[in-house]
Design a protein around this motif. Sequence first.
Motif, short mmCIF file in Angstrom:
data_model
loop_
_atom_site.label_atom_id
_atom_site.label_comp_id
_atom_site.label_asym_id
_atom_site.label_seq_id
_atom_site.Cartn_x
_atom_site.Cartn_y
_atom_site.Cartn_z
N THR A 1 18.42 -12.42 18.78
CA THR A 1 17.59 -12.64 19.87
C THR A 1 16.11 -12.50 19.27
O THR A 1 15.34 -13.44 20.02
CB THR A 1 17.61 -10.98 20.57
N THR A 2 15.69 -11.79 18.26
CA THR A 2 14.44 -12.03 17.81
C THR A 2 14.23 -13.26 17.22
O THR A 2 12.80 -14.00 17.72
CB THR A 2 14.34 -10.85 16.65
N TYR A 3 15.11 -14.03 16.65
CA TYR A 3 14.82 -15.40 16.13
C TYR A 3 14.71 -16.24 17.15
O TYR A 3 13.83 -17.26 16.92
CB TYR A 3 15.93 -15.76 14.94
N GLN A 4 15.60 -16.34 18.27
CA GLN A 4 15.55 -17.20 19.42
C GLN A 4 14.24 -17.24 19.97
O GLN A 4 13.73 -18.18 20.42
CB GLN A 4 16.64 -16.91 20.36
N THR A 5 13.68 -15.92 20.42
CA THR A 5 12.27 -15.72 20.80
C THR A 5 11.46 -16.27 20.11
O THR A 5 10.58 -17.04 20.51
CB THR A 5 12.29 -14.33 21.22
N ALA A 6 11.37 -16.05 18.83
CA ALA A 6 10.37 -16.65 17.72
C ALA A 6 10.51 -18.11 17.82
O ALA A 6 9.49 -18.55 17.53
CB ALA A 6 10.64 -16.29 16.35
N THR A 7 11.61 -18.95 18.10
CA THR A 7 11.45 -20.35 17.99
C THR A 7 10.68 -20.97 19.26
O THR A 7 10.22 -22.16 19.21
CB THR A 7 12.94 -20.62 17.96
N THR A 8 10.29 -20.38 20.18
CA THR A 8 9.85 -20.51 21.46
C THR A 8 8.17 -19.69 21.51
O THR A 8 7.45 -20.42 22.16
CB THR A 8 10.43 -20.62 22.53
N THR A 9 8.03 -18.74 20.92
CA THR A 9 6.90 -17.89 21.17
C THR A 9 5.88 -18.02 20.02
O THR A 9 4.65 -17.67 20.27
CB THR A 9 7.21 -16.55 21.57
N THR A 10 6.45 -18.15 18.89
CA THR A 10 5.54 -18.30 17.63
C THR A 10 4.70 -19.35 17.73
O THR A 10 5.15 -20.56 18.20
CB THR A 10 6.14 -18.33 16.27
N THR A 11 3.35 -19.62 17.07
CA THR A 11 2.51 -20.59 17.28
C THR A 11 2.42 -21.16 15.83
O THR A 11 2.02 -22.72 15.93
CB THR A 11 1.11 -20.48 17.91
N GLU A 12 2.41 -20.53 15.12
CA GLU A 12 2.13 -21.11 13.52
C GLU A 12 3.46 -22.00 13.29
O GLU A 12 4.43 -21.46 13.35
CB GLU A 12 1.95 -20.21 12.59
#
Length: 181
Positions: free
Chosen positions: A128-139
Amino acid sequence: MLAPLVWMACNNDDNDNAGKKSLNNTDQVFVENAATSNMAEIEIGKVAVTKATDSLVRSFAQKMIDDHTQAQNELQGIANDFNGVDWPTDMGQSNTSVKAQLDSADSGYSFDTLYLGTQIRMHQNAKTTYQTATTTTTETRVRTYASKYLPYIQEHLDEADSLKTQLMSNDSTSNTTADGN
Protein backbone atom coordinates in the motif's frame (compact mmCIF):
# COMPACT_ATOMS: atom_id res chain seq x y z
CA MET A 1 40.32 36.53 15.83
CA LEU A 2 38.22 33.79 17.38
CA ALA A 3 34.97 34.93 15.80
CA PRO A 4 36.17 34.47 12.19
CA LEU A 5 37.42 30.98 12.99
CA VAL A 6 34.04 30.01 14.44
CA TRP A 7 32.26 31.48 11.46
CA MET A 8 34.52 29.61 9.05
CA ALA A 9 33.92 26.37 10.89
CA CYS A 10 30.17 26.85 10.59
CA ASN A 11 30.56 27.88 7.00
CA ASN A 12 32.50 24.72 6.21
CA ASP A 13 29.73 22.59 7.77
CA ASP A 14 27.23 24.29 5.51
CA ASN A 15 29.39 23.46 2.51
CA ASP A 16 29.00 19.74 3.22
CA ASN A 17 25.36 20.10 2.22
CA ALA A 18 26.00 22.57 -0.60
CA GLY A 19 24.27 21.56 -3.79
CA LYS A 20 21.92 19.10 -2.07
CA LYS A 21 18.22 19.54 -2.54
CA SER A 22 15.65 18.76 0.09
CA LEU A 23 12.84 16.30 -0.45
CA ASN A 24 9.28 17.48 -0.01
CA ASN A 25 7.44 16.09 3.01
CA THR A 26 5.68 13.28 1.09
CA ASP A 27 8.91 12.01 -0.43
CA GLN A 28 10.82 12.35 2.84
CA VAL A 29 8.18 10.43 4.82
CA PHE A 30 8.18 7.65 2.22
CA VAL A 31 11.98 7.33 2.30
CA GLU A 32 12.03 7.23 6.10
CA ASN A 33 9.17 4.70 6.28
CA ALA A 34 10.67 2.51 3.57
CA ALA A 35 14.01 2.54 5.41
CA THR A 36 12.33 1.52 8.66
CA SER A 37 10.44 -1.25 6.87
CA ASN A 38 13.58 -2.57 5.18
CA MET A 39 15.43 -2.53 8.48
CA ALA A 40 12.60 -4.51 10.11
CA GLU A 41 12.56 -7.08 7.31
CA ILE A 42 16.29 -7.61 7.71
CA GLU A 43 16.20 -7.94 11.51
CA ILE A 44 13.08 -10.12 11.59
CA GLY A 45 14.53 -12.24 8.79
CA LYS A 46 17.62 -12.87 10.92
CA VAL A 47 15.41 -14.26 13.68
CA ALA A 48 13.58 -16.50 11.21
CA VAL A 49 16.78 -17.84 9.65
CA THR A 50 17.82 -19.15 13.05
CA LYS A 51 14.44 -20.24 14.44
CA ALA A 52 12.44 -21.53 11.46
CA THR A 53 12.35 -25.29 11.16
CA ASP A 54 10.96 -25.58 7.65
CA SER A 55 13.75 -25.25 5.09
CA LEU A 56 11.51 -23.26 2.72
CA VAL A 57 10.72 -20.77 5.48
CA ARG A 58 14.44 -20.41 6.29
CA SER A 59 15.17 -19.85 2.58
CA PHE A 60 12.40 -17.27 2.39
CA ALA A 61 13.79 -15.49 5.47
CA GLN A 62 17.25 -15.37 3.89
CA LYS A 63 15.71 -13.98 0.72
CA MET A 64 14.06 -11.24 2.82
CA ILE A 65 17.44 -10.37 4.34
CA ASP A 66 19.14 -10.29 0.93
CA ASP A 67 16.43 -8.43 -0.99
CA HIS A 68 15.77 -5.85 1.70
CA THR A 69 19.50 -5.25 2.26
CA GLN A 70 19.84 -4.48 -1.44
CA ALA A 71 16.78 -2.21 -1.32
CA GLN A 72 18.06 -0.51 1.84
CA ASN A 73 21.48 0.17 0.33
CA GLU A 74 19.89 1.73 -2.74
CA LEU A 75 17.55 3.82 -0.60
CA GLN A 76 20.46 4.98 1.58
CA GLY A 77 22.19 6.23 -1.57
CA ILE A 78 19.12 8.25 -2.48
CA ALA A 79 18.74 9.62 1.06
CA ASN A 80 22.40 10.65 1.17
CA ASP A 81 21.87 12.90 -1.83
CA PHE A 82 19.20 14.99 -0.11
CA ASN A 83 19.09 17.28 2.90
CA GLY A 84 16.74 16.66 5.77
CA VAL A 85 16.13 12.92 5.51
CA ASP A 86 15.91 11.57 9.04
CA TRP A 87 17.48 8.15 8.43
CA PRO A 88 16.09 5.75 11.03
CA THR A 89 18.37 4.27 13.66
CA ASP A 90 15.89 1.58 14.69
CA MET A 91 13.00 -0.31 13.15
CA GLY A 92 10.24 1.45 15.08
CA GLN A 93 8.16 0.38 18.03
CA SER A 94 5.62 -1.80 16.21
CA ASN A 95 8.33 -3.70 14.32
CA THR A 96 10.35 -4.07 17.52
CA SER A 97 7.25 -5.63 19.13
CA VAL A 98 6.88 -8.05 16.23
CA LYS A 99 10.54 -9.03 16.53
CA ALA A 100 10.17 -9.54 20.29
CA GLN A 101 7.13 -11.75 19.71
CA LEU A 102 9.10 -13.84 17.22
CA ASP A 103 12.15 -13.95 19.52
CA SER A 104 10.02 -15.37 22.31
CA ALA A 105 8.06 -17.83 20.15
CA ASP A 106 8.94 -21.50 20.22
CA SER A 107 10.65 -22.92 17.13
CA GLY A 108 8.70 -25.25 14.91
CA TYR A 109 5.42 -25.06 13.05
CA SER A 110 3.97 -22.34 15.30
CA PHE A 111 7.02 -20.10 14.75
CA ASP A 112 7.06 -20.73 11.01
CA THR A 113 3.38 -19.84 10.58
CA LEU A 114 3.68 -16.84 12.93
CA TYR A 115 6.66 -15.53 10.95
CA LEU A 116 4.86 -16.00 7.63
CA GLY A 117 1.76 -14.29 9.02
CA THR A 118 3.84 -11.28 10.03
CA GLN A 119 5.44 -11.27 6.59
CA ILE A 120 2.03 -11.23 4.93
CA ARG A 121 0.88 -8.28 7.06
CA MET A 122 4.15 -6.37 6.67
CA HIS A 123 4.20 -6.82 2.90
CA GLN A 124 0.51 -5.88 2.57
CA ASN A 125 1.30 -2.64 4.41
CA ALA A 126 4.43 -2.06 2.32
CA LYS A 127 2.51 -2.72 -0.89
CA THR A 128 0.00 0.00 0.00
CA THR A 129 2.79 2.42 0.94
CA TYR A 130 4.75 1.77 -2.26
CA GLN A 131 1.66 1.92 -4.48
CA THR A 132 0.82 5.30 -3.00
CA ALA A 133 4.41 6.48 -3.43
CA THR A 134 4.40 5.60 -7.13
CA THR A 135 1.73 8.27 -7.66
CA THR A 136 2.31 10.82 -4.87
CA THR A 137 6.08 11.26 -4.69
CA THR A 138 7.52 13.98 -6.86
CA GLU A 139 11.28 13.39 -6.78
CA THR A 140 12.09 11.17 -9.77
CA ARG A 141 14.59 8.96 -7.91
CA VAL A 142 12.16 8.34 -5.06
CA ARG A 143 9.29 7.52 -7.44
CA THR A 144 11.57 5.25 -9.50
CA TYR A 145 12.67 3.44 -6.33
CA ALA A 146 9.05 2.86 -5.27
CA SER A 147 8.13 1.63 -8.76
CA LYS A 148 11.17 -0.63 -8.95
CA TYR A 149 10.58 -2.36 -5.61
CA LEU A 150 6.77 -2.62 -5.72
CA PRO A 151 6.91 -5.84 -7.82
CA TYR A 152 9.39 -7.35 -5.33
CA ILE A 153 7.03 -6.54 -2.48
CA GLN A 154 4.17 -8.23 -4.35
CA GLU A 155 6.41 -11.25 -5.01
CA HIS A 156 7.34 -11.45 -1.31
CA LEU A 157 3.68 -11.16 -0.32
CA ASP A 158 2.64 -13.90 -2.73
CA GLU A 159 5.48 -16.17 -1.63
CA ALA A 160 4.75 -15.70 2.09
CA ASP A 161 1.06 -16.39 1.51
CA SER A 162 1.81 -19.47 -0.57
CA LEU A 163 4.29 -20.83 1.99
CA LYS A 164 1.85 -20.30 4.84
CA THR A 165 -0.93 -22.05 2.92
CA GLN A 166 1.44 -24.91 2.09
CA LEU A 167 2.57 -25.27 5.72
CA MET A 168 -0.97 -25.23 7.02
CA SER A 169 -2.04 -27.77 4.42
CA ASN A 170 0.90 -30.04 5.27
CA ASP A 171 0.12 -29.74 8.98
CA SER A 172 -3.54 -30.65 8.54
CA THR A 173 -2.52 -33.58 6.33
CA SER A 174 -0.03 -34.85 8.91
CA ASN A 175 -2.59 -34.43 11.71
CA THR A 176 -5.18 -36.36 9.70
CA THR A 177 -2.64 -39.12 9.03
CA ALA A 178 -1.52 -39.19 12.66
CA ASP A 179 -5.15 -39.43 13.81
CA GLY A 180 -5.70 -42.36 11.49
CA ASN A 181 -8.28 -40.54 9.38
